[in-house]
Design a protein around this motif. Structure first.
Motif, PDB file in Angstrom:
ATOM      1  N   THR A  42      -5.732  -7.412  -5.952  1.00  0.00           N
ATOM      2  CA  THR A  42      -6.834  -8.017  -5.197  1.00  0.00           C
ATOM      3  C   THR A  42      -7.054  -7.237  -3.907  1.00  0.00           C
ATOM      4  OG1 THR A  42      -5.278  -9.592  -4.296  1.00  0.00           O
ATOM      5  CG2 THR A  42      -6.642 -10.341  -6.119  1.00  0.00           C
ATOM      6  N   ARG A  43      -5.993  -6.556  -3.434  1.00  0.00           N
ATOM      7  CA  ARG A  43      -6.145  -5.704  -2.251  1.00  0.00           C
ATOM      8  C   ARG A  43      -5.183  -4.542  -2.330  1.00  0.00           C
ATOM      9  NH1 ARG A  43      -6.621  -9.800   1.537  1.00  0.00           N
ATOM     10  NH2 ARG A  43      -5.771  -8.644   3.287  1.00  0.00           N
ATOM     11  N   ILE A  44      -5.544  -3.461  -1.691  1.00  0.00           N
ATOM     12  CA  ILE A  44      -4.650  -2.302  -1.620  1.00  0.00           C
ATOM     13  C   ILE A  44      -4.941  -1.643  -0.267  1.00  0.00           C
ATOM     14  CG2 ILE A  44      -6.322  -0.771  -2.814  1.00  0.00           C
ATOM     15  CD1 ILE A  44      -3.909   0.687  -4.054  1.00  0.00           C
ATOM     16  N   SER A  45      -3.885  -1.116   0.362  1.00  0.00           N
ATOM     17  CA  SER A  45      -4.136  -0.495   1.667  1.00  0.00           C
ATOM     18  C   SER A  45      -4.821   0.846   1.445  1.00  0.00           C
ATOM     19  CB  SER A  45      -2.825  -0.294   2.420  1.00  0.00           C
ATOM     20  OG  SER A  45      -2.132   0.791   1.873  1.00  0.00           O
ATOM     21  N   PHE A  46      -5.563   1.240   2.425  1.00  0.00           N
ATOM     22  CA  PHE A  46      -6.289   2.488   2.315  1.00  0.00           C
ATOM     23  C   PHE A  46      -5.325   3.669   2.087  1.00  0.00           C
ATOM     24  CE2 PHE A  46      -6.121   5.318   5.937  1.00  0.00           C
ATOM     25  CZ  PHE A  46      -6.739   6.431   5.392  1.00  0.00           C
ATOM     26  N   GLU A  47      -4.147   3.639   2.728  1.00  0.00           N
ATOM     27  CA  GLU A  47      -3.209   4.757   2.534  1.00  0.00           C
ATOM     28  C   GLU A  47      -2.690   4.840   1.094  1.00  0.00           C
ATOM     29  OE1 GLU A  47      -1.397   3.014   5.902  1.00  0.00           O
ATOM     30  OE2 GLU A  47      -0.653   4.993   6.512  1.00  0.00           O
TER      31      GLU A  47
ATOM     32  N   CYS B 150       4.194  16.661 -16.721  1.00  0.00           N
ATOM     33  CA  CYS B 150       3.288  15.725 -16.065  1.00  0.00           C
ATOM     34  C   CYS B 150       3.956  15.216 -14.811  1.00  0.00           C
ATOM     35  CB  CYS B 150       2.926  14.575 -16.988  1.00  0.00           C
ATOM     36  SG  CYS B 150       4.300  13.488 -17.266  1.00  0.00           S
ATOM     37  N   LYS B 151       3.155  14.668 -13.939  1.00  0.00           N
ATOM     38  CA  LYS B 151       3.673  14.135 -12.684  1.00  0.00           C
ATOM     39  C   LYS B 151       3.495  12.630 -12.702  1.00  0.00           C
ATOM     40  CE  LYS B 151       1.579  14.869  -8.596  1.00  0.00           C
ATOM     41  NZ  LYS B 151       1.212  15.576  -7.373  1.00  0.00           N
ATOM     42  N   VAL B 152       4.565  11.912 -12.435  1.00  0.00           N
ATOM     43  CA  VAL B 152       4.503  10.454 -12.386  1.00  0.00           C
ATOM     44  C   VAL B 152       4.931  10.027 -10.990  1.00  0.00           C
ATOM     45  CG1 VAL B 152       5.416   8.308 -13.344  1.00  0.00           C
ATOM     46  CG2 VAL B 152       5.004  10.258 -14.862  1.00  0.00           C
ATOM     47  N   SER B 153       4.167   9.149 -10.379  1.00  0.00           N
ATOM     48  CA  SER B 153       4.445   8.778  -8.991  1.00  0.00           C
ATOM     49  C   SER B 153       4.455   7.272  -8.814  1.00  0.00           C
ATOM     50  CB  SER B 153       3.352   9.330  -8.077  1.00  0.00           C
ATOM     51  OG  SER B 153       3.098  10.685  -8.341  1.00  0.00           O
ATOM     52  N   VAL B 154       5.367   6.793  -7.989  1.00  0.00           N
ATOM     53  CA  VAL B 154       5.285   5.393  -7.561  1.00  0.00           C
ATOM     54  C   VAL B 154       4.792   5.388  -6.121  1.00  0.00           C
ATOM     55  CG1 VAL B 154       7.105   4.626  -9.134  1.00  0.00           C
ATOM     56  CG2 VAL B 154       7.687   5.164  -6.787  1.00  0.00           C
ATOM     57  N   VAL B 155       3.868   4.472  -5.850  1.00  0.00           N
ATOM     58  CA  VAL B 155       3.199   4.442  -4.547  1.00  0.00           C
ATOM     59  C   VAL B 155       3.351   3.054  -3.940  1.00  0.00           C
ATOM     60  CG1 VAL B 155       0.949   4.613  -3.394  1.00  0.00           C
ATOM     61  CG2 VAL B 155       1.479   6.124  -5.313  1.00  0.00           C
ATOM     62  N   GLY B 156       3.713   2.999  -2.689  1.00  0.00           N
ATOM     63  CA  GLY B 156       3.758   1.683  -2.034  1.00  0.00           C
ATOM     64  C   GLY B 156       4.057   1.797  -0.559  1.00  0.00           C
ATOM     65  N   ILE B 157       3.282   1.111   0.218  1.00  0.00           N
ATOM     66  CA  ILE B 157       3.441   1.139   1.659  1.00  0.00           C
ATOM     67  C   ILE B 157       4.735   0.432   2.064  1.00  0.00           C
ATOM     68  CG2 ILE B 157       2.294  -0.961   2.483  1.00  0.00           C
ATOM     69  CD1 ILE B 157       0.421   0.965   4.005  1.00  0.00           C
ATOM     70  N   GLY B 158       5.199  -0.476   1.189  1.00  0.00           N
ATOM     71  CA  GLY B 158       6.443  -1.199   1.469  1.00  0.00           C
ATOM     72  C   GLY B 158       7.672  -0.302   1.480  1.00  0.00           C
ATOM     73  N   MET B 159       7.544   0.918   0.960  1.00  0.00           N
ATOM     74  CA  MET B 159       8.680   1.851   0.960  1.00  0.00           C
ATOM     75  C   MET B 159       9.132   2.195   2.363  1.00  0.00           C
ATOM     76  SD  MET B 159       7.887   4.845  -1.703  1.00  0.00           S
ATOM     77  CE  MET B 159       7.023   4.377  -3.172  1.00  0.00           C
ATOM     78  N   ARG B 160       8.206   2.093   3.297  1.00  0.00           N
ATOM     79  CA  ARG B 160       8.554   2.403   4.682  1.00  0.00           C
ATOM     80  C   ARG B 160       9.677   1.507   5.190  1.00  0.00           C
ATOM     81  NH1 ARG B 160       2.573   2.522   6.892  1.00  0.00           N
ATOM     82  NH2 ARG B 160       2.075   4.692   6.468  1.00  0.00           N
TER      83      ARG B 160
ATOM     84  N   VAL C 122      14.094   2.557  -3.166  1.00  0.00           N
ATOM     85  CA  VAL C 122      13.021   2.721  -4.162  1.00  0.00           C
ATOM     86  C   VAL C 122      13.288   3.961  -5.020  1.00  0.00           C
ATOM     87  CG1 VAL C 122      10.555   3.088  -4.507  1.00  0.00           C
ATOM     88  CG2 VAL C 122      11.340   1.534  -2.722  1.00  0.00           C
ATOM     89  N   ALA C 123      13.701   5.045  -4.372  1.00  0.00           N
ATOM     90  CA  ALA C 123      13.974   6.277  -5.114  1.00  0.00           C
ATOM     91  C   ALA C 123      15.083   6.061  -6.130  1.00  0.00           C
ATOM     92  CB  ALA C 123      14.329   7.405  -4.155  1.00  0.00           C
TER      93      ALA C 123
ATOM     94  N   SER D  80       6.925  11.371  -0.046  1.00  0.00           N
ATOM     95  CA  SER D  80       6.280  11.228   1.255  1.00  0.00           C
ATOM     96  C   SER D  80       6.695   9.852   1.725  1.00  0.00           C
ATOM     97  CB  SER D  80       4.766  11.338   1.141  1.00  0.00           C
ATOM     98  OG  SER D  80       4.231  10.126   0.670  1.00  0.00           O
ATOM     99  N   GLU D  81       6.161   9.433   2.852  1.00  0.00           N
ATOM    100  CA  GLU D  81       6.564   8.149   3.405  1.00  0.00           C
ATOM    101  C   GLU D  81       6.281   6.997   2.445  1.00  0.00           C
ATOM    102  OE1 GLU D  81       6.075   6.221   7.805  1.00  0.00           O
ATOM    103  OE2 GLU D  81       4.453   7.365   6.955  1.00  0.00           O
ATOM    104  N   ILE D  82       5.213   7.114   1.681  1.00  0.00           N
ATOM    105  CA  ILE D  82       4.834   5.971   0.830  1.00  0.00           C
ATOM    106  C   ILE D  82       4.722   6.325  -0.655  1.00  0.00           C
ATOM    107  CG2 ILE D  82       3.666   4.784   2.743  1.00  0.00           C
ATOM    108  CD1 ILE D  82       0.998   5.481   1.282  1.00  0.00           C
ATOM    109  N   LYS D  83       5.281   7.462  -1.085  1.00  0.00           N
ATOM    110  CA  LYS D  83       5.272   7.743  -2.530  1.00  0.00           C
ATOM    111  C   LYS D  83       6.463   8.606  -2.938  1.00  0.00           C
ATOM    112  CE  LYS D  83       4.148  12.200  -3.257  1.00  0.00           C
ATOM    113  NZ  LYS D  83       3.178  13.010  -2.555  1.00  0.00           N
ATOM    114  N   ILE D  84       6.840   8.459  -4.188  1.00  0.00           N
ATOM    115  CA  ILE D  84       7.841   9.359  -4.775  1.00  0.00           C
ATOM    116  C   ILE D  84       7.244   9.883  -6.069  1.00  0.00           C
ATOM    117  CG2 ILE D  84      10.190   9.559  -5.687  1.00  0.00           C
ATOM    118  CD1 ILE D  84      10.712   6.902  -4.064  1.00  0.00           C
ATOM    119  N   SER D  85       7.213  11.204  -6.212  1.00  0.00           N
ATOM    120  CA  SER D  85       6.677  11.795  -7.434  1.00  0.00           C
ATOM    121  C   SER D  85       7.768  12.566  -8.151  1.00  0.00           C
ATOM    122  CB  SER D  85       5.567  12.800  -7.113  1.00  0.00           C
ATOM    123  OG  SER D  85       4.498  12.179  -6.459  1.00  0.00           O
ATOM    124  N   VAL D  86       7.730  12.521  -9.469  1.00  0.00           N
ATOM    125  CA  VAL D  86       8.642  13.356 -10.256  1.00  0.00           C
ATOM    126  C   VAL D  86       7.833  14.124 -11.293  1.00  0.00           C
ATOM    127  CG1 VAL D  86      10.619  11.807  -9.994  1.00  0.00           C
ATOM    128  CG2 VAL D  86       9.106  11.529 -11.957  1.00  0.00           C
ATOM    129  N   VAL D  87       8.340  15.300 -11.615  1.00  0.00           N
ATOM    130  CA  VAL D  87       7.783  16.056 -12.735  1.00  0.00           C
ATOM    131  C   VAL D  87       8.711  15.869 -13.923  1.00  0.00           C
ATOM    132  CG1 VAL D  87       7.476  18.401 -13.625  1.00  0.00           C
ATOM    133  CG2 VAL D  87       6.493  17.776 -11.421  1.00  0.00           C
TER     134      VAL D  87
END
Ligand code: ASP
Ligand code: MG
Length: 426
Positions: free
Chosen positions: A197-202, A355-365, A370-371, A391-398
């Protein structure tokens, strides 16, 4: 009374029948007392058709002269759309007027086929709104300082709409599209993906850059820079649904400091197959080696995403990085020329089946672990991780491309994305 910008994608504009429906929806908003600016895309398939015509005559060249004409051709798709929508609105009994990019004007730089908006003069649009008209502005196009027509890159109508909303300080920019919002992941891969229903702009910015196709990434950058209130919603609800209900539907893009809601730690899983991995084996581990490898790649205008350098052994190391799949062959060829001589390395290899798979979330801060949760989940599925970046709000793996769907499903489950946030957390 509010000033509202509506953006309609190509599917929503796909036939005269659908355009008539768009007109009915816009008329409903206008009759509710709002000033309306509408930014439509070309009818679905039209931009591809137009660009295809150019390629029939001459295969794509990346000369400025060729790109200038591509913009001349492709921009007509949107010109047809605004005219049709204006006629449809007039048929609804409204006063409406359409403008192309240069008539507003929407000024851009001269980077044909991927121009950036520099300024928008809203005087003409404001004057027409003050006359009680609905104003329809072409998406995707603008004009440069030499009066050449430019386009903003594929999917650029999103950016046009957000930029118009920013310039006019609109109360909200509603992006009507063929999905009903932003999902935790692609529902075609994970059946119980959930609409947010909502997502932060970042988070939205990360999702867009990591492969979620809902919004053009530049539109999200624009929304962030100018704090444009923005919502993604479906254009396939009946046009006559209650306007208050419609105004709350879809996914709202929020800004952190105005969002007091407890966030889930992870909001979404993004994935893409657009990258390929290039490795240099037996590279001498000396100062400047990363620069020599990546410098020559950058000189060829190739963007590098993830980079990894292994521990060295006997003065030699392995070095890997990813590039867009379209640049894969070019990158490998370029390094092959230099591998033995200039770089003093043993071998260049590559793998496009990643392929690259990423988890994204501002709550990681604010949440650790999470990793490790992500890595445990992948290891339980027996999936080998080839590269990692954070990065501060995502983890990506190949990972190997063949495990992509398995990884996305498992991660979606592991981070409870199929569950609504528990009421006690809200
Ligand atoms: N018509 C353009 C495209 O197909 C722009 C857009 O639809 O956003 O890329
Ligand atoms: Mg689009």
């Amino acid at each position: 009374m509010a000033l509202i910008v509506h953006k309609y994608g190509g599917t929503s504009m796909g036939s005269t029948e659908r355009i008539a429906n768009v007109a009915k929806r816009v008329a409903k908003w206008h009759r509710a007392g709002h000033q309306m600016v509408v930014v439509p895309s070309a009818m679905s398939g039209e931009t591809n058709r137009l660009l295809g015509l150019a390629k029939e005559l001459a295969p794509a060249k990346t000369t400025a002269a060729y790109d200038r004409e591509l913009d001349m051709i492709a921009s007509t798709g949107e010109q047809v759309s605004v005219g049709l929508l204006s006629i449809a609105l007039q048929a609804e009994g409204l006063e409406a007027v359409s403008f192309s990019g240069w008539q507003v004007p929407i000024k851009t730089n001269s980077a044909h086929t991927k121009a950036r908006i520099e300024s928008i003069d809203d005087a003409r649009v404001r004057a027409e709104l003050a006359n009680g008209k609905v104003v329809i502005i072409t998406g995707f196009q603008g004009v440069d300082a030499n009066n050449n027509i430019t386009t903003l890159g594929r999917g650029g109508s999103d950016t046009s709409a957000v930029a118009v909303a920013a310039a006019m300080k609109a109360d909200e920019c509603l992006i009507y599209t063929d999905v009903d919002g932003v999902y935790t992941t692609d529902p075609r891969v994970v059946e119980d993906a959930r609409r947010l229903t909502r997502i932060s702009f970042e988070e939205m910015l990360e999702m867009a850059s990591l492969g979620s196709k809902v919004l053009q990434i530049r539109s999200v950058e624009f929304a962030g820079k100018y704090r444009v209130p923005m919502r993604v919603l479906s254009s396939f609800t009946p046009w006559d649904i209650d306007i208050n209900e419609e105004a709350k539907s879809g996914t709202l893009i929020t800004f952190e400091d105005e969002d007091n809601m407890e966030q889930a730690v992870v909001s979404g899983i993004a994935f893409n197959r657009d990258e390929a991995k290039v490795s240099l084996l037996g590279v001498p581990d000396t100062p400047g080696i990363a620069f020599r490898i990546l410098g020559s790649v950058a000189d060829a205008n190739i963007d590098v995403d993830m980079i990894i350098q292994n521990l060295s052994k006997d003065g030699l190391t392995d070095f890997s990085f990813t590039v867009h799949r379209n640049d894969f062959a070019k990158t490998v060829d370029l390094l092959k020329e230099k591998v033995a001589g200039e770089l003093g390395a043993k071998e260049v290899t590559g793998d496009a089946k990643i392929c690259k798979v990423s988890v994204v979330g501002i709550g990681m801060r604010s949440h650790a672990g999470v990793a490790s949760k992500m890595f445990r989940c992948l290891s339980e599925e027996g999936i080998n991780i080839q590269m990692i970046s954070t990065s501060e709000i995502k983890i990506s793996v190949v990972i190997d491309e063949k495990y992509m769907e398995l990884a996305v499903r498992a991660l979606h489950r592991a981070f409870d994305l199929d569950q609504e946030i528990a009421a006690d957390k809200v």
